[in-house]
Design an enzyme around this catalytic site. Structure first.
Site, PDB file in Angstrom:
ATOM      1  N   THR A  78       2.052   4.119   2.330  1.00 11.21           N
ATOM      2  CA  THR A  78       1.235   5.023   3.124  1.00 11.21           C
ATOM      3  C   THR A  78       1.681   4.972   4.581  1.00 11.21           C
ATOM      4  OG1 THR A  78      -0.437   3.292   3.410  1.00 11.21           O
ATOM      5  CG2 THR A  78      -0.735   4.809   1.564  1.00 11.21           C
ATOM      6  N   SER A 102      -1.656   8.009  -2.582  1.00  8.75           N
ATOM      7  CA  SER A 102      -2.104   6.987  -1.637  1.00  8.75           C
ATOM      8  C   SER A 102      -2.636   5.776  -2.393  1.00  8.75           C
ATOM      9  CB  SER A 102      -3.187   7.548  -0.716  1.00  8.75           C
ATOM     10  OG  SER A 102      -4.329   7.939  -1.455  1.00  8.75           O
ATOM     11  N   ASN A 103      -2.982   5.981  -3.663  1.00  6.64           N
ATOM     12  CA  ASN A 103      -3.477   4.885  -4.490  1.00  6.64           C
ATOM     13  C   ASN A 103      -3.202   5.243  -5.951  1.00  6.64           C
ATOM     14  OD1 ASN A 103      -5.312   3.107  -6.003  1.00  6.64           O
ATOM     15  ND2 ASN A 103      -6.120   2.574  -3.994  1.00  6.64           N
ATOM     16  N   HIS A 136      -9.620  -4.325   3.679  1.00  7.10           N
ATOM     17  CA  HIS A 136      -8.375  -4.801   3.073  1.00  7.10           C
ATOM     18  C   HIS A 136      -7.997  -6.167   3.634  1.00  7.10           C
ATOM     19  CE1 HIS A 136      -7.780  -0.596   1.781  1.00  7.10           C
ATOM     20  NE2 HIS A 136      -6.998  -1.116   0.861  1.00  7.10           N
ATOM     21  N   HIS A 137      -7.020  -6.785   2.980  1.00 10.12           N
ATOM     22  CA  HIS A 137      -6.462  -8.060   3.417  1.00 10.12           C
ATOM     23  C   HIS A 137      -5.819  -7.915   4.796  1.00 10.12           C
ATOM     24  CE1 HIS A 137      -2.468  -6.464   2.321  1.00 10.12           C
ATOM     25  NE2 HIS A 137      -3.110  -5.926   1.292  1.00 10.12           N
ATOM     26  N   LYS A 140      -2.367  -5.979   5.585  1.00 13.38           N
ATOM     27  CA  LYS A 140      -2.189  -4.519   5.505  1.00 13.38           C
ATOM     28  C   LYS A 140      -1.974  -3.971   6.907  1.00 13.38           C
ATOM     29  CE  LYS A 140      -3.988  -0.248   3.557  1.00 13.38           C
ATOM     30  NZ  LYS A 140      -2.676   0.084   2.966  1.00 13.38           N
ATOM     31  N   GLY A 146      -4.455   4.670   3.325  1.00 18.21           N
ATOM     32  CA  GLY A 146      -4.184   5.989   2.743  1.00 18.21           C
ATOM     33  C   GLY A 146      -5.299   6.427   1.813  1.00 18.21           C
TER      34      GLY A 146
END
Length: 239
Positions: A78, A102-103, A136-137, A140, A146
């Site tokens: 992304t 995006s996923n 998120h972690h 990222k 995204g």
């Protein structure tokens, strides 16, 4: 299939393991950890498809290199979509298919589908504000994710009270807040929250492992060869 892996981080390694388990071969690995291997070393005879999971600053050039080599490419990076129209044009010019999402999680793409449906219904009945949160972690790089952007775009299409988004708290009623949080080792959580003085409604997807992303990327790589054009998860899943 013979798969070329571009990027050998957490996703690349997970894709390698599942690809081998599904009976595929790894044609090569393009990554700084394999400095002698380049995309230009491969042709369609040597790689049936490439799967690209790298970084925003590298993804577009990787996609371009695959299309120029005639190798169908599945891209999961992304943060490079300001170049997407150029990639679409090159896909058409070379006759080489491009798959972008995006996923790649089937669950997340159902989340996208329900997100648009709910946005339209919430607009119809009125009285609610809406925002998007993604967690998120800490590794990222890009934000918002995204996936969060795709969710935001779906809301903007079906909830006319919101006309634009911003990656912080909204300052006007027309802005859609897309809030980003980075903590620990969180794989990926996305929440669309509607609130009114009377109640709240949330649509949430929480990934427990990367397995769903990996399975979706491999499904896309198995589906893509032999096609022409630019595709996404709606095409793959028939949504």
């Amino acid at each position: 299939m013979k798969l070329l892996l571009i990027g050998y981080g957490k996703m690349g390694r997970a894709i390698e393991a599942q690809a081998i388990a599904r009976g595929h071969q790894i044609a090569g690995i393009v990554d700084p950890s394999h400095p002698t291997v380049q995309i230009s070393d491969f042709s369609p005879a040597e790689a049936d498809a490439a799967i690209e999971f790298t970084h925003p600053d590298a993804a577009y050039q990787n996609v371009v290199a695959c299309l120029q080599q005639g190798i169908p490419v599945v891209c999961g990076s992304t943060g490079w979509l300001h170049h997407f129209a150029e990639a679409q044009a090159l896909s058409k010019q070379t006759g080489t298919p491009l798959f972008y999402a995006s996923n790649y999680s089937v669950g997340v793409n159902l989340f996208f589908h329900f997100n648009e449906y709910i946005a339209a219904k919430m607009h119809q009945f009125g009285g609610y504000d809406v925002q998007v949160r993604e967690i998120h972690h800490t590794q990222k790089v890009d934000q918002p994710s995204g996936t969060a952007l795709t969710a935001a775009e779906g809301i903007l299409r079906h909830f006319p009270a919101k006309t634009t988004w911003r990656n912080e708290a909204a300052t006007t009623p027309q802005e859609l807040a897309v809030l980003s949080e980075r903590e620990g080792a969180v794989v990926g959580t996305h929440i669309v929250a509607y609130t009114s003085p009377a109640d709240s409604i949330e649509l949430k997807h929480e990934a427990h492992t990367r397995d769903g992303f990996v399975q979706g990327a491999l499904l896309a790589a198995e589906w893509l060869p032999g096609r022409q054009g630019v595709f996404g998860m709606k095409d793959l899943l028939g949504l």
